[in-house]
Write an enzyme that holds these catalytic residues in place. Sequence first.
Site, short mmCIF file in Angstrom:
data_model
loop_
_atom_site.label_atom_id
_atom_site.label_comp_id
_atom_site.label_asym_id
_atom_site.label_seq_id
_atom_site.Cartn_x
_atom_site.Cartn_y
_atom_site.Cartn_z
N GLY A 129 0.69 -1.34 -0.08
CA GLY A 129 -0.03 -0.21 0.06
C GLY A 129 0.72 1.36 -0.10
CE LYS A 200 0.08 -7.14 -0.93
NZ LYS A 200 -0.23 -6.83 0.33
#
Length: 433
Positions: A129, A200
Amino acid sequence: MHKQLKVAIIGVGVVGSSVANILERNKDIITARTGVEIVVKKGVVKDLSKKRNVNIALTDNVDEVLYDNEIDVIVELMGGIDQAYKIAQIALSQSKAFVTANKAMLAYHRYELEQIAKTPIGFEASVCGGIPIIKALKDGLSANHIEAIYGILNGTSNYILSKMTKEGWSFQQSLESAQNLGYAEANPSLDINGKDAAHKLLILASLAYGIDSRPEEILVEGITDIAIEDMEFAKEFGYVIKLLGIAKKINNSIELRIHPTMIAQDRLIAKVDDVMNAISVMGDCVGESVYYGAGAGGDATASSVISDLIEIARGKSSQMLGFKTSQSFGLIPQEQIISRYYIRILADDKPGVLEKIAAILSHNEISISTFLQKPNNQNLNQNPKQNLNNQGGSAKILLATHTTTEYAIQNALKALESLEVVRAKPVIIRIEA
């Protein structure tokens, strides 16, 4: 009059709406810092009848933006893999810059996109994020050989494990709390099975090592088997359990894995709780640096999307999603991974059981460093091996091993599960020194 950078957003959901609203709300300061006015010309949505809190033109026809020569940048926030990849290919073929938060698509297609890209690609929002970890690896740490990365890469799983540790809640109680607070989806499988974190980790590994691996090629385990007694064992011996993404350089090979991990309580990353994310990076020049912040949420993720737009507006962004050097790194096979292990075994509470367990571990050249035995209060009727010794008592055997290989531990687990005195599949958690 400032020059304009015209943007289209594909997927005007939580993050897409935040991007549009922040660009409007903070227009003056973004323009002042950039020297360019970033303007959202149009957003693409599936359902035009759905009300959205944005002040931009909307369409349900993606071709309207992909083939619009006035649009400079496509921002893809729709999610998914195949359609998102196709949109990226078209955008790049039309000489548009491309910005995405789509970690799943990049986990599979990051190198293909780099090969065709002649315009900038921004993907800061794809990992954790609002934490600027992509720019840290691409720029700030670019002089370093990256020795290791340890990351809490999924806020939902971290929230669940934090509640189990601090409140003594069960996995199910903690998951339901996460869902009630909006931290977990109705179907939370991608978060709790480790796959979101794996996507990720692969992106980070590309930037750190130039390695082009896929999710199916690395060790990925989730947190669904974690129980209260595991938390108690960890606490008793000075550990905390976290779902960690781990990347390590070992000689000319790279170890990549996602799994629940016992780490020492005094590690900085062990103190990261609730929905927060953190990444510890070990560089040969800089030593350890830790990056901490909100790993999800509309505004936090939008902040990273807009940082990519600002880089493009300044003409500083590149399409580097990885790299190649004269020294190429291979992926260490899963069975060759070396670790210490915690094992939880539910077994009959009767003489001779420990000897049988110890014999299997010894046969696989696994030695025990720590051992605990606790009475079991579990309802055996919920056990898949309920037909075995259902009349007698049972005990939970908790032990930690010295260093061994993944190959040895998996062979031992199969043998332990086949024992008549063992009532359920044993659970392991890796211990990271």
